[in-house]
Design a protein around this motif. Sequence first.
Motif, PDB file in Angstrom:
ATOM      1  N   VAL A 110      67.500  25.531  33.573  1.00  0.00           N
ATOM      2  CA  VAL A 110      68.044  26.654  32.524  1.00  0.00           C
ATOM      3  C   VAL A 110      66.869  26.719  30.984  1.00  0.00           C
ATOM      4  N   PHE A 111      67.096  26.026  30.416  1.00  0.00           N
ATOM      5  CA  PHE A 111      65.816  26.420  29.246  1.00  0.00           C
ATOM      6  C   PHE A 111      64.914  25.922  30.372  1.00  0.00           C
ATOM      7  N   LEU A 112      63.775  26.405  31.184  1.00  0.00           N
ATOM      8  CA  LEU A 112      62.692  26.790  31.073  1.00  0.00           C
ATOM      9  C   LEU A 112      63.114  28.298  31.665  1.00  0.00           C
ATOM     10  N   LEU A 113      64.431  29.309  32.357  1.00  0.00           N
ATOM     11  CA  LEU A 113      64.421  29.830  32.894  1.00  0.00           C
ATOM     12  C   LEU A 113      64.287  30.823  31.912  1.00  0.00           C
ATOM     13  N   LEU A 114      64.995  30.286  30.125  1.00  0.00           N
ATOM     14  CA  LEU A 114      64.979  31.178  29.561  1.00  0.00           C
ATOM     15  C   LEU A 114      64.093  31.422  28.524  1.00  0.00           C
ATOM     16  N   THR A 115      62.999  30.766  28.969  1.00  0.00           N
ATOM     17  CA  THR A 115      61.482  31.500  28.105  1.00  0.00           C
ATOM     18  C   THR A 115      60.541  32.034  29.315  1.00  0.00           C
ATOM     19  N   HIS A 116      61.243  32.712  30.554  1.00  0.00           N
ATOM     20  CA  HIS A 116      60.918  33.948  30.590  1.00  0.00           C
ATOM     21  C   HIS A 116      59.533  33.791  31.675  1.00  0.00           C
ATOM     22  N   VAL A 117      59.411  31.985  32.635  1.00  0.00           N
ATOM     23  CA  VAL A 117      59.119  31.887  33.292  1.00  0.00           C
ATOM     24  C   VAL A 117      59.479  31.549  34.832  1.00  0.00           C
ATOM     25  N   THR A 118      60.515  32.847  35.113  1.00  0.00           N
ATOM     26  CA  THR A 118      61.230  32.856  36.114  1.00  0.00           C
ATOM     27  C   THR A 118      60.252  32.468  37.655  1.00  0.00           C
ATOM     28  N   LEU A 119      59.368  33.523  38.036  1.00  0.00           N
ATOM     29  CA  LEU A 119      58.992  33.244  38.782  1.00  0.00           C
ATOM     30  C   LEU A 119      58.324  31.866  38.827  1.00  0.00           C
ATOM     31  N   ASN A 120      57.780  31.676  38.350  1.00  0.00           N
ATOM     32  CA  ASN A 120      56.827  29.893  37.908  1.00  0.00           C
ATOM     33  C   ASN A 120      58.030  28.813  38.140  1.00  0.00           C
ATOM     34  N   VAL A 121      58.821  28.772  37.875  1.00  0.00           N
ATOM     35  CA  VAL A 121      60.294  28.085  38.347  1.00  0.00           C
ATOM     36  C   VAL A 121      60.587  27.781  39.784  1.00  0.00           C
ATOM     37  N   ILE A 122      60.679  29.310  40.054  1.00  0.00           N
ATOM     38  CA  ILE A 122      61.223  29.262  41.485  1.00  0.00           C
ATOM     39  C   ILE A 122      60.182  28.608  42.227  1.00  0.00           C
ATOM     40  N   VAL A 123      59.186  29.670  41.977  1.00  0.00           N
ATOM     41  CA  VAL A 123      57.723  28.999  42.752  1.00  0.00           C
ATOM     42  C   VAL A 123      57.228  27.673  43.237  1.00  0.00           C
ATOM     43  N   SER A 124      57.358  26.599  41.812  1.00  0.00           N
ATOM     44  CA  SER A 124      56.971  25.414  42.121  1.00  0.00           C
ATOM     45  C   SER A 124      58.393  24.429  42.168  1.00  0.00           C
ATOM     46  N   LEU A 125      59.801  25.002  42.117  1.00  0.00           N
ATOM     47  CA  LEU A 125      60.757  23.838  42.993  1.00  0.00           C
ATOM     48  C   LEU A 125      61.019  24.291  44.468  1.00  0.00           C
ATOM     49  N   VAL A 126      60.310  25.623  44.876  1.00  0.00           N
ATOM     50  CA  VAL A 126      60.227  25.959  46.022  1.00  0.00           C
ATOM     51  C   VAL A 126      59.475  25.053  47.053  1.00  0.00           C
ATOM     52  N   ILE A 127      58.436  24.844  46.447  1.00  0.00           N
ATOM     53  CA  ILE A 127      56.727  23.599  46.942  1.00  0.00           C
ATOM     54  C   ILE A 127      57.367  22.100  46.639  1.00  0.00           C
ATOM     55  N   GLY A 128      58.242  21.899  45.545  1.00  0.00           N
ATOM     56  CA  GLY A 128      58.675  20.678  45.959  1.00  0.00           C
ATOM     57  C   GLY A 128      59.535  20.321  47.034  1.00  0.00           C
ATOM     58  N   VAL A 129      60.496  21.126  46.304  1.00  0.00           N
ATOM     59  CA  VAL A 129      61.458  20.747  47.671  1.00  0.00           C
ATOM     60  C   VAL A 129      60.775  20.865  49.008  1.00  0.00           C
ATOM     61  N   VAL A 130      60.075  21.594  49.363  1.00  0.00           N
ATOM     62  CA  VAL A 130      59.739  21.504  50.944  1.00  0.00           C
ATOM     63  C   VAL A 130      58.482  20.285  51.039  1.00  0.00           C
ATOM     64  N   ALA A 131      58.120  19.346  49.934  1.00  0.00           N
ATOM     65  CA  ALA A 131      57.109  18.618  50.427  1.00  0.00           C
ATOM     66  C   ALA A 131      58.221  17.524  50.273  1.00  0.00           C
ATOM     67  N   VAL A 132      59.301  17.230  49.217  1.00  0.00           N
ATOM     68  CA  VAL A 132      60.191  16.258  50.128  1.00  0.00           C
ATOM     69  C   VAL A 132      61.000  16.306  51.171  1.00  0.00           C
ATOM     70  N   VAL A 133      61.090  17.089  50.903  1.00  0.00           N
ATOM     71  CA  VAL A 133      61.632  17.759  52.697  1.00  0.00           C
ATOM     72  C   VAL A 133      60.459  17.238  53.870  1.00  0.00           C
ATOM     73  N   VAL A 134      59.970  17.685  53.705  1.00  0.00           N
ATOM     74  CA  VAL A 134      58.886  16.757  55.043  1.00  0.00           C
ATOM     75  C   VAL A 134      58.602  15.924  55.036  1.00  0.00           C
ATOM     76  N   HIS A 135      58.481  15.189  53.571  1.00  0.00           N
ATOM     77  CA  HIS A 135      58.320  13.700  53.890  1.00  0.00           C
ATOM     78  C   HIS A 135      59.515  13.002  54.051  1.00  0.00           C
ATOM     79  N   GLY A 136      60.806  13.637  53.916  1.00  0.00           N
ATOM     80  CA  GLY A 136      61.808  12.958  53.669  1.00  0.00           C
ATOM     81  C   GLY A 136      62.576  12.625  55.550  1.00  0.00           C
ATOM     82  N   VAL A 137      61.449  13.950  55.727  1.00  0.00           N
ATOM     83  CA  VAL A 137      62.365  14.376  57.992  1.00  0.00           C
ATOM     84  C   VAL A 137      60.860  13.147  58.101  1.00  0.00           C
ATOM     85  N   ILE A 138      59.912  13.249  57.644  1.00  0.00           N
ATOM     86  CA  ILE A 138      58.478  12.970  58.734  1.00  0.00           C
ATOM     87  C   ILE A 138      58.705  11.240  58.255  1.00  0.00           C
ATOM     88  N   ARG A 139      59.183  10.359  57.422  1.00  0.00           N
ATOM     89  CA  ARG A 139      59.097   9.772  57.225  1.00  0.00           C
ATOM     90  C   ARG A 139      59.422   7.985  58.124  1.00  0.00           C
TER      91      ARG A 139
END
Length: 167
Positions: A110-139
């Motif tokens: 929320v605080f980061l979205l208030l600084t008008h970096v919505t696209l950066n936050v969304i893209v980085s969260l998607v990349i992070g969640v994908v990395a975590v899910v891939v590791h969590g599924v194949i480990r």
Amino acid sequence: MTTYGTIPTASSPGATTTSSTYLELKKGSKKEALVRLKTNAAYFGMNYAIIILIILFLSLLWHPISLIVFIVMMAAWLFLYFLRDEPLEVFGRTIDDLVVLILLGVLTIVFLLLTHVTLNVIVSLVIGVVAVVVHGVIRKIDDLFLDEEATGLMSTASGGGAASSSS
């Protein structure tokens, strides 16, 4: 015959592979993958949070105001989640780690979205969640909980040192 600088192959004696820790995607079912993901999330939860926060940090390098907000939130993460030895208590009530994790995550976003970096936050969260899910599924989860005797904790806890574990 020396083998310095050579890469061991599977046919060479004494070669080890990492296939015992990771799973081939063809062999698992969706239900097994979900079980692995849940178990790995419980076991590697703090590591997963760190990975997502690092990816989020890297996406904010060219946005100084957002980076300042993120650094302030990282201080909150350090004191309220990563560096605590005791459970967090507010007004005499103990707060669960999952609640702290979710609250800090939501506040950071929320605080980061208030600084008008919505696209950066969304893209980085998607990349992070994908990395975590891939590791969590194949480990694989078979080797997450080691036997006390295998780690040597049993022998040092009994006060006898390493020599007491051999019978």
